[in-house]
Each structure stands twice: as structure tokens, then as C-alpha cells.
Enzyme design. Structure first.
Site, mmCIF file in Angstrom:
data_model
loop_
_atom_site.group_PDB
_atom_site.id
_atom_site.type_symbol
_atom_site.label_atom_id
_atom_site.label_comp_id
_atom_site.label_asym_id
_atom_site.label_seq_id
_atom_site.Cartn_x
_atom_site.Cartn_y
_atom_site.Cartn_z
ATOM 1 C CE LYS A 1 -4.158 -2.144 0.792
ATOM 2 N NZ LYS A 1 -5.252 -1.879 -0.068
ATOM 3 C CE LYS B 1 -10.113 -5.631 -3.871
ATOM 4 N NZ LYS B 1 -9.885 -4.428 -3.209
ATOM 5 C CD GLU C 1 -5.159 -2.975 -6.694
ATOM 6 O OE1 GLU C 1 -4.362 -3.765 -6.589
ATOM 7 O OE2 GLU C 1 -6.275 -2.959 -5.581
ATOM 8 C CG ASP D 1 -4.390 -0.632 -3.695
ATOM 9 O OD1 ASP D 1 -4.771 0.501 -4.163
ATOM 10 O OD2 ASP D 1 -5.004 -1.561 -3.364
ATOM 11 C CG ASP E 1 -9.962 -2.051 -5.958
ATOM 12 O OD1 ASP E 1 -11.001 -2.475 -6.335
ATOM 13 O OD2 ASP E 1 -9.296 -2.238 -5.012
HETATM 14 MG MG LIG Z 1 -7.179 -1.997 -4.268
#
Ligand SMILES: [Mg+2]
Length: 336
Positions: free
Chosen positions: A107, A210, A166, A140, A189
Site C-alpha cells: 500500500k 473482487k 492500483e 496500491d 479497483d
Molecule cells: Mg485496491
């Protein structure tokens, strides 16, 4: 449960402990239930809207009621995930030695130190282990970067093996601008899940899909046909039980890609005897089932049950009857 139709199976409430805080959470709560086809898991995050909850419940009901065929002896490659509060160097060594993952997701854009230093620590760990040639890094930002910060950070990371970034920025407008200015592939996303963008190939290169938040395997199949870019299946920090449908989706829709399903690494406890974590970088594609022993250990505190009962009742009321009928949930009610 009073508020939900009698069709609903018995609910088991759970609370799992995370190894380190992730997204501000130290536990992961939810509900599992068993239908005629197997188990389903309802564990949307606390900031989800009733509509988002209803998509998740739809995915859980599909898993419990629709008899999907799981393959024999199949597995999918998965990336390791570095927790927000983990030392990226230590976490990378663990990803390599304990889980055999060469693809690492980290992240960025958090208030926990420098993005470039954190990514460099991953590169250093792989270099020292003699595995740098195998390393692929997925960044991300969860929409936290501005265009300027994205460009600056990515140019500083020029020599790192970045597979993609992302959701670098929040809005499609910013991402469109960034896409023209950088060479690193962009994966969407939140823009897909929340904004419902499907024709994205002129400003993005990949879509993150997802299963639980998008309403299940049938729902994502329909969505994938609308998308004009390749996909990666990713998880939502479910227990091993909830991860099963995502493993099947990865095997079905992107079998040769590395899926974002190494989230079990962030859990200190799971509902299953055998945790759904990678071995040699892969996880078996199967229905991971809860064990009664782990379910007792991971039971939700009593004072939290009512909240989850209310959420599930509200989500249930929002699922179209036609969807419930297509899963065979309503026939179950008549027979039961
Ligand atoms: Mg994500």
C-alpha cells in the site's frame, strides 16, 4: 433470526484477529452460514452502504446455495501483501521464506513514512535473498495520490520492478491525466466497484475484480464481459471460508495470472483448520470449511451480534427476489 426470512440458514458470527492493524482494523468480523452447496461468508467492512452489504450477502448466498464445481488438484498463484503497519523488509523476507511469493503488494500513499523507502526495502530484501529477478511489485494507493505525487513517486521508483499501480488517484479524470504521463500500467479497483466504470481501456490497463463486494461469481462473470481490459481477481480480507469463491473465480477467469488472494497472511487466526495462505506462492482452489474448534475460538462477542443481525436483515431485504430465486434460496424456504 427474526427480521430475516425463514429461508435463512443458521448464522455463525465470528471475529478474527489480524496480525497487525490493517486499514485501521485489528479484528475482522462477520457471519458464516451453511447452505445445500456449502458455506458462505458475509463480512463487509463497517463503512459499507446497505447496497454494498446486499451485494456481499448475494455473493455469500450464491456460495452457500449454488453448487459450483471446484476443480480437483488445482491452485492459483497469489501475491503476498505487506500490512500497513509491517516493516516492509521483514514482511518481504516472510513473503519469500514462509509463503514463497515473488509478487508483493504494498500500500502506498499512507501516512506511515515514505513510499519510496518502503518499496526500496522490498527490493533490498529480494536482492539480498538473490531473488530480485523474480520480484514483481504491485502498488496500491487506494486513490490517495494526486497526479503530481503519483508522477513524482513513480519516477523515483523507476528502477524498481513495478508491475502496476492500483487506483493511483481517486477520480477517473485524474487517472486519465496520469495515464498519459506515465509508463507504469494502471489498474482500476474502486473506480470499477464504486463508480461502475467498464469501458476503461483508454485510461487504464487492468481491472481488479473482487468477488464478495461485487455480488458473487455470476455477477462478476457478467461484469468481466463488459470490461475492455484484462483482469486480476483480488480478495477482501475474508476468512479462508470466504476466500474459496475468489479462488474459484481466479481459476476460472484468470488462471495464469497472479491473484491478489494472499490476504490470509494478514490474519493471526482463521475459521479453518488449515489456513488459506500461500505455499510456494500458490493456494489450492477448493472450499475451505470452518472447523468447530476454530469457530469457538473465533466467536464474536455477544454484544456485537445484534449489529450483524441487523446488517444481514437489511442486506437481505435489498436483494431482488429474482436473484434469490435463481440461487434456489426461496425453494429452500418452501421445503424447509
Ligand atoms: Mg485496491
Amino acid at each position: 433470526m427474526k427480521a430475516v426470512d425463514s429461508a435463512f440458514p443458521h448464522l455463525d458470527f465470528f471475529s478474527l484477529t489480524l496480525r497487525e492493524k490493517f486499514r485501521g482494523l485489528s479484528t475482522r468480523e462477520g457471519v458464516v452460514f451453511q447452505g445445500p452447496a456449502g458455506w458462505g461468508e458475509f463480512s463487509p467492512f463497517s463503512n459499507y452502504t446497505p447496497h454494498q452489504d446486499s451485494l456481499w450477502l448475494r455473493a455469500a448466498l450464491e456460495s452457500a446455495f449454488v453448487p459450483f464445481k471446484y476443480p480437483k488438484d488445482a491452485s492459483v498463484g497469489v501475491n503476498a501483501i505487506i500490512g500497513d503497519n509491517e516493516d516492509p523488509y521483514v514482511a518481504s523476507i516472510r513473503a519469500l521464506e514462509q509463503f514463497g511469493c515473488n509478487t508483493v503488494k504494498i500500500k502506498v500513499g499512507l501516512d506511515i513514512g515514505n513510499d519510496v523507502e518502503r518499496v526500496d526495502a522490498v527490493v533490498q530484501a529480494f536482492r539480498e535473498a538473490g531473488k530480485l529477478a523474480d520480484l514483481q511489485i504491485r502498488l496500491d494507493a487506494n486513490g490517495r495520490w494526486s497526479v503530481a505525487r503519483a508522477r513524482e513517486t513513480l519516477s523515483e521508483l523507476d528502477s524498481a520492478p513495478i508491475e502496476y499501480i492500483e487506483q493511483p488517484c481517486q477520480s477517473v479524470q485524474e487517472i486519465r491525466e496520469l495515464h498519459r504521463k506515465i509508463d507504469v500500467p494502471i489498474a482500476l479497483d474502486e473506480s470499477i466497484r464504486i463508480d461502475g466504470q467498464y469501458e476503461i481501456s483508454d485510461f487504464a490497463d487492468l481491472a481488479i475484480i473482487k468477488v464478495s463486494p461485487l455480488g458473487g461469481i455470476n455477477a462478476i462473470e457478467e461484469l468481466i464481459t463488459k470490461l475492455d481490459v484484462p483482469i486480476r481477481i483480488s480478495g477482501s480480507l475474508e476468512s479462508g471460508v470466504g476466500l474459496s469463491a475468489s479462488l474459484l473465480a481466479a481459476h476460472t477467469f484468470a488462471p495464469d495470472e497472479v491473484a491478489g488472494l494472499g490476504t490470509g497472511m494478514l490474519l493471526a487466526t482463521d475459521l479453518t483448520n488449515e489456513p488459506a495462505v500461500p505455499h510456494r506462492g500458490r493456494i489450492s482452489v477448493k472450499r475451505f470449511e470452518p472447523s468447530s474448534e476454530e469457530m469457538i475460538k473465533g466467536a464474536l462477542p455477544l454484544d456485537r451480534k445484534e449489529l450483524w443481525e441487523q446488517r444481514i436483515a437489511r442486506a437481505w431485504a435489498l436483494i431482488p427476489v429474482a436473484v434469490l430465486a435463481s440461487f434456489g434460496v426461496l425453494e429452500q424456504s418452501v421445503q424447509g
